[in-house]
Design an enzyme around this catalytic site. Structure first.
Site, PDB file in Angstrom:
ATOM      1  N   HIS A 165      50.202  13.210  20.283  1.00 33.67           N
ATOM      2  CA  HIS A 165      50.711  13.071  21.652  1.00 33.67           C
ATOM      3  C   HIS A 165      52.232  13.148  21.673  1.00 33.67           C
ATOM      4  O   HIS A 165      52.823  13.894  22.468  1.00 33.67           O
ATOM      5  CB  HIS A 165      50.213  11.734  22.218  1.00 33.67           C
ATOM      6  CG  HIS A 165      50.757  11.355  23.554  1.00 33.67           C
ATOM      7  ND1 HIS A 165      49.951  11.241  24.665  1.00 33.67           N
ATOM      8  CD2 HIS A 165      52.003  11.035  23.977  1.00 33.67           C
ATOM      9  CE1 HIS A 165      50.685  10.878  25.704  1.00 33.67           C
ATOM     10  NE2 HIS A 165      51.939  10.742  25.309  1.00 33.67           N
ATOM     11  N   GLU A 166      52.870  12.367  20.806  1.00 29.92           N
ATOM     12  CA  GLU A 166      54.332  12.286  20.834  1.00 29.92           C
ATOM     13  C   GLU A 166      54.994  13.534  20.243  1.00 29.92           C
ATOM     14  O   GLU A 166      55.907  14.095  20.835  1.00 29.92           O
ATOM     15  CB  GLU A 166      54.810  11.031  20.088  1.00 29.92           C
ATOM     16  CG  GLU A 166      54.307   9.716  20.657  1.00 29.92           C
ATOM     17  CD  GLU A 166      54.819   9.429  22.063  1.00 29.92           C
ATOM     18  OE1 GLU A 166      55.752  10.105  22.524  1.00 29.92           O
ATOM     19  OE2 GLU A 166      54.259   8.534  22.710  1.00 29.92           O
ATOM     20  N   HIS A 187      54.513  15.930  23.776  1.00 29.87           N
ATOM     21  CA  HIS A 187      55.820  15.932  24.433  1.00 29.87           C
ATOM     22  C   HIS A 187      56.804  16.884  23.760  1.00 29.87           C
ATOM     23  O   HIS A 187      57.769  17.325  24.389  1.00 29.87           O
ATOM     24  CB  HIS A 187      56.408  14.521  24.438  1.00 29.87           C
ATOM     25  CG  HIS A 187      55.654  13.564  25.306  1.00 29.87           C
ATOM     26  ND1 HIS A 187      55.260  13.874  26.591  1.00 29.87           N
ATOM     27  CD2 HIS A 187      55.226  12.289  25.084  1.00 29.87           C
ATOM     28  CE1 HIS A 187      54.623  12.833  27.116  1.00 29.87           C
ATOM     29  NE2 HIS A 187      54.575  11.873  26.221  1.00 29.87           N
ATOM     30  N   GLU A 232      52.220  13.223  30.825  1.00 29.00           N
ATOM     31  CA  GLU A 232      51.394  12.392  29.951  1.00 29.00           C
ATOM     32  C   GLU A 232      50.008  13.016  29.759  1.00 29.00           C
ATOM     33  O   GLU A 232      49.429  12.953  28.677  1.00 29.00           O
ATOM     34  CB  GLU A 232      51.259  10.976  30.520  1.00 29.00           C
ATOM     35  CG  GLU A 232      52.564  10.186  30.561  1.00 29.00           C
ATOM     36  CD  GLU A 232      53.226  10.061  29.205  1.00 29.00           C
ATOM     37  OE1 GLU A 232      52.522  10.078  28.177  1.00 29.00           O
ATOM     38  OE2 GLU A 232      54.468   9.950  29.165  1.00 29.00           O
TER      39      GLU A 232
END
Length: 747
Positions: A470-471, A475, A528
Site C-alpha cells: 500500500h505505502e 502511494h 487510499e
C-alpha cells in the site's frame, strides 16, 4: 445577513501556518474558521411510544456517541528500541518528542471550538488529583463506579484523539454519565476548591458543547453536514471551491467568509505560542543531530513554523528525504488532509520512532524489487513515473506520535511535485501493528466460524504485507500528466493513449493544480482506495510473499486472509457512513467499502454477503470469500477497477473519477444488498477502536530516561498530565487565549 468574502495577504512575521496537503504551488493557506452556534438545550428523547425494533435502532445510533467503559487500551511498547539508542540519539529523540507533543496541541484547535477548553478543564483537575486520588472524591459526589469509569474513559478518549471527535470516523463522543454528575465531580475536585471562580468560568465555556448532540455537531463536516474549524460556519462547499480557485492563482494568501463584516483579528499568526515551543525544541534537537541533513532539515522546519513558510517546510522535507536510514526517524508539520472537509488543508502531527532493523530488511528487499513489480500494475507504461526513485522504507517502533491518531504506515511527504521528481519515504509502524490489530476470537464479527482461527493466525502477517505494498507501490506509483507554466508537458501528447477510451489523452493538470485541489472532497479516500487495490493486486505475486517470508500453503493463507480482511473491512466501513447527510466520515473505510462493492459486482460467487440472525437473536451478517476464485475473478475485477482509478488520476479527469467513485461509494437500500440495514447491524456489533498509552522521556543529568505508564485509563491520563507539567499554567492560559480569540467566529 450579508455574506461577504474578504481576502487578506498573509503576514509572514507571525508564527504559525497550516499548509495544504499538496502545496506544490507554494501557497500558505491558513485555517478557515467555523461558526458553531449551539443552544444549551437538553437532548432528551421520549422512547415511550417506540417499538422494540425502533428502540433498538435508536440505542445503536446513540452508542456511536459514547466510548464504552470496556474500551481497549494498549501500551505502545518501545522499551527495547529506546534502550539500544546511544546517549546522543536519546537526546535527539527526546527533544524531537517534545517538539511533537507541543505541536500536537494544535489539533485541539483544529478539531472543534470546545476541544481546547475541555482539555484545559481536564488538565487542571488531574494536575491536582490523579485518577486514583479523584476516585474517592467521585464517590462522595454521588457518582457510581460505572459513572466514574465513564468519566475516565471520556478523558482518555479526549487525550488520545486530541479533541472530542474520534480521529477515525470524525464522530463526536460525549461523556457517558449525566451532566449533573460530571458537574458535581468538577465542583468537588481540589482544582475547583482552590480556584472556584476560574473553574466555573471554564466549565461554563465548554459544558454545553461538551454534551451537545445537535445535528450539526454530531460529526465533522462542512456547512450543514457537520462542524469544522477549517472553515467559517457560513461557508458552503461552493464557497470553498471558489476560495480554492482563487488560492490556486495566488501565493501566500488566505480567506475567511464573514457575516456582517465581522473582523477576526487572530487569523494572522495562528498557534503562535505553540509554534514557539515547537521551534525551541527543534533547535535543541539540532545539537544532537547525526548529520548535516538532519541539522538543515530542523533549521528549515523552524524557519517554516516561525515565518509561516510552506517553501521552508518543503525544503526541510527535501533534506528529510536525503537522510537515508537514520536510527531515529521523525517528521513534523501540518501533514494529512483527511479531516479538512474540502480535503486540502493539513492537520498537525509529529512522530519520533526508532528503526527496527530486522523488519526493515524485508522492506528494503521490497524496494529493490519495485522496478520489477511496477510493470505488473494494470495501467500502460506511460501512466507510470518516468523513473522510480527508490525511497527509504523502514519498519519503526514509535516512541512518540502526537496528533489526533496513530496510523499503521506512512508515505510522505505529501507534496506532489517532490514525490514525482525527488522522492519520498515509506515507514511501517511495527509496534502499532503489533497491538492495534490483535484480535480475540469472541470479538470477531461477520466471519464464518471456520475462518476465525485462520484469521487470527494470519491477520498480522497479511496486514504487514498489505501495508508494505500500500505505502511503497500504492502511494508510490502512478504519474500525473502536467503542463507547466511555460506550456511544457511531461508526457507526449501525440502518443499517449487513454486505455479506457482508445483516444489520445485530452486532459491534464495545469501548472498550479494539484491532485488535492482538483479532486477536493474525494481526493483522500480515492487515493487510499487506489493504494489498497495495489496491495490486493500485488499480494498475489509469489515474489512479494517470499520477501515477507511466506511460501507454499502459508503464502496462500496470507493471500486469503488479506482479501478476506479487506472484504470484512468494507462491511465494517458502514459505521463511518452518515445516512442523514449521505456522507462518509473516514477516508480509508470509504475506500474499503468501495472495494467490497467492486468485488461483489464481480459475481461468480467470489464474495458472499448475507443478513442472518445471530445466536443472541439479534441481527447479524455473514461474509464468505471463495479462495479458489481470488486469482481469477478477484484479480480481474481489481485489474479493471484499478486501471480506471489510475487513468482518471493521471489525466485529471475529475468528472469521470468522481462519477466512478461516487457510484461505488453509494449506500442505499435499493441494491442487491440493503446496505442501510446492514449499517444498523454493523453499529449494533461494532467494537470501539483501541486507545494507546505512550511513554514520556525525561532528561536526568546527561541521560534521558524513558517513563512508562500502565495500559489503562489512569496510565493514559497520567502520561498527558506529566507530559506538560513543566509549564502547565502558562500552556493552559495560552490554549484558552487562542480559543477565546477564535470565539467571535463561532457566533
Amino acid at each position: 445577513m450579508f455574506r461577504c468574502v474578504r481576502w487578506w495577504k498573509k503576514v509572514p512575521t507571525r508564527m504559525g501556518f497550516e499548509p495544504t496537503r499538496a502545496e506544490h504551488n507554494g501557497l500558505a493557506v491558513h485555517r478557515l474558521n467555523h461558526s458553531a452556534t449551539s443552544s444549551c438545550r437538553s437532548m432528551r428523547r421520549s422512547q415511550s411510544s417506540l417499538s422494540s425494533v425502533q428502540a433498538l435502532r435508536l440505542k445503536m445510533v446513540d452508542s456511536q456517541y459514547y466510548l464504552p467503559n470496556d474500551i481497549g487500551i494498549s501500551k505502545l511498547d518501545c522499551v527495547e528500541a529506546f534502550r539500544l539508542l546511544s546517549p546522543q540519539e536519546k537526546m535527539y529523540a527526546h527533544y524531537l518528542s517534545r517538539a511533537s507533543w507541543y505541536g500536537g496541541l494544535v489539533v485541539l484547535l483544529q478539531t472543534s471550538p470546545e476541544s481546547a477548553n475541555i482539555f484545559v478543564l481536564l488538565q487542571r483537575i488531574f494536575r491536582k488529583q490523579n485518577p486514583v486520588q479523584l476516585e474517592q472524591v467521585a464517590v462522595e459526589a454521588g457518582l457510581s463506579s460505572e459513572e466514574y469509569m465513564a468519566f475516565l474513559v471520556y478523558a482518555s478518549g479526549l487525550y488520545a484523539n486530541m479533541g472530542n471527535y474520534k480521529s477515525f470516523g470524525d464522530t463526536k463522543f460525549i461523556p457517558n454519565l449525566p451532566k449533573a454528575k460530571l458537574k458535581a465531580l468538577v465542583w468537588a475536585s481540589q482544582a475547583f476548591q482552590e480556584q472556584p471562580a476560574e473553574m466555573e468560568v471554564l466549565w461554563d465555556s465548554c459544558s454545553c458543547l461538551l454534551y451537545s448532540l445537535e445535528d450539526g455537531q454530531k460529526q465533522l463536516g462542512l456547512g450543514d453536514k457537520g462542524i469544522t474549524t477549517y472553515f467559517s460556519g457560513n461557508c458552503t462547499l461552493e464557497d470553498a471551491e471558489l476560495a480554492q480557485r482563487f488560492l490556486d492563482s495566488k501565493v501566500n494568501w488566505r480567506c475567511i467568509i464573514l457575516i456582517c463584516f465581522t473582523w477576526h483579528y487572530s487569523m494572522l499568526g495562528d498557534y503562535a505560542s505553540l509554534m514557539e515551543k515547537v521551534c525551541y525544541y527543534l533547535q535543541q534537537a539540532q545539537a544532537y543531530a547525526a548529520n548535516d541533513n538532519q541539522k538543515k532539515m530542523l533549521e528549515e522546519y523552524s524557519r517554516s513554523f516561525t515565518l509561516g513558510s510552506v517553501e521552508a517546510h518543503k525544503e526541510g522535507s527535501r533534506y528529510w528525504i536525503k537522510d537515508k536510514g537514520p536510527i531515529v526517524e521523525s517528521y513534523i508539520g501540518f501533514i494529512e488532509s483527511y479531516r479538512d472537509p474540502f480535503g486540502s488543508r493539513g492537520e498537525f502531527e509529529g512522530f519520533v520512532a526508532v528503526v527496527n532493523k530486522a523488519m526493515s530488511e524485508r522492506f528494503a528487499s521490497l524496494v529493490s524489487s519495485a522496478e520489477v513489480l511496477l510493470p505488473e500494475l494494470p495501467w500502460p507504461r506511460e501512466f507510470e513515473k518516468d523513473t522510480f526513485l527508490k525511497p527509504d522504507f523502514t519498519s519503526l517502533d514509535v516512541l512518540t506520535f502526537a496528533g489526533s491518531g496513530i496510523p499503521a504506515g506512512i508515505n510522505i511527504p505529501n507534496y506532489d511535485d517532490i514525490r514525482q521528481s525527488e522522492g519520498f519515504k515509506n515507514v511501517s509502524l511495527g509496534n502499532v501493528l503489533a497491538v492495534a490489530y490483535a484480535t480475540q476470537k469472541e470479538k470477531l464479527t461477520f466471519l464464518q466460524e471456520e475462518d476465525k482461527d485462520l484469521f487470527i493466525k494470519w491477520k498480522g502477517p497479511s496486514f504487514e504485507v498489505q501495508v508494505g505494498l500500500h505505502e511503497l507501490l500504492g502511494h508510490g506509483s502512478g504519474k500525473l500528466f502536467v503542463q507547466d507554466d511555460k506550456g511544457k508537458f511531461n508526457f507526449d501528447q501525440s502518443k499517449v493513449i487513454n486505455p479506457e477510451t482508445g483516444e489520445p489523452v485530452s486532459s491534464w493538470y495545469r501548472d498550479s493544480e494539484t491532485w488535492d485541489s482538483k479532486f477536493t472532497t474525494i481526493a483522500s479516500s480515492y487515493e487510499e482506495c487506489r493504494a489498497e487495490c495495489v496491495g490486493l493486486y500485488l499480494c498475489l505475486n509469489k515474489q512479494v510473499l517470499s520477501i515477507f517470508g511466506h511460501e507454499g500453503q502459508d503464502a496462500e493463507d496470507v493471500v486469503y486472509i488479506n482479501w478476506l480482511s479487506m472484504v470484512r473491512a468494507g462491511l465494517l466501513g458502514l459505521e463511518f457512513y452518515t445516512p442523514e447527510s449521505k456522507s462518509w466520515r473516514q477516508a480509508h473505510m470509504q475506500a474499503r467499502f468501495v472495494i467490497l462493492r467492486v468485488l461483489l459486482e464481480a459475481g461468480e460467487g467470489l464474495v458472499g454477503l448475507e443478513e442472518v440472525t445471530g445466536a443472541d437473536g439479534k441481527p447479524d451478517a455473514r461474509i464468505t470469500l471463495d479462495r479458489s476464485k481470488i486469482h481469477t475473478v478477484g484479480k480481474n475485477a481489481i485489474h479493471r477497477f484499478l486501471c480506471k482509478l489510475q487513468v482518471c488520476k493521471s489525466t485529471a479527469d475529475v468528472e469521470g473519477g468522481r462519477a466512478l467513485y461516487d457510484n461505488y461509494s453509494a449506500v442505499s437500500d435499493s441494491s442487491a444488498h440493503n446496505f442501510l440495514r446492514l449499517r444498523e447491524t454493523v453499529l449494533l456489533r461494532k467494537e470501539a477502536r483501541k486507545l494507546f498509552v505512550q511513554a514520556n522521556t525525561r532528561v536526568s543529568g546527561d541521560n534521558v530516561e524513558l517513563v512508562e505508564y500502565e495500559a489503562n485509563q489512569a496510565g493514559l491520563i497520567n502520561s498527558f498530565v506529566e507530559r506538560f507539567q513543566d509549564d502547565a499554567e502558562q500552556l493552559e492560559a495560552d490554549l484558552l487565549e487562542m480559543s477565546k480569540r477564535d470565539a467571535p467566529c463561532w457566533c
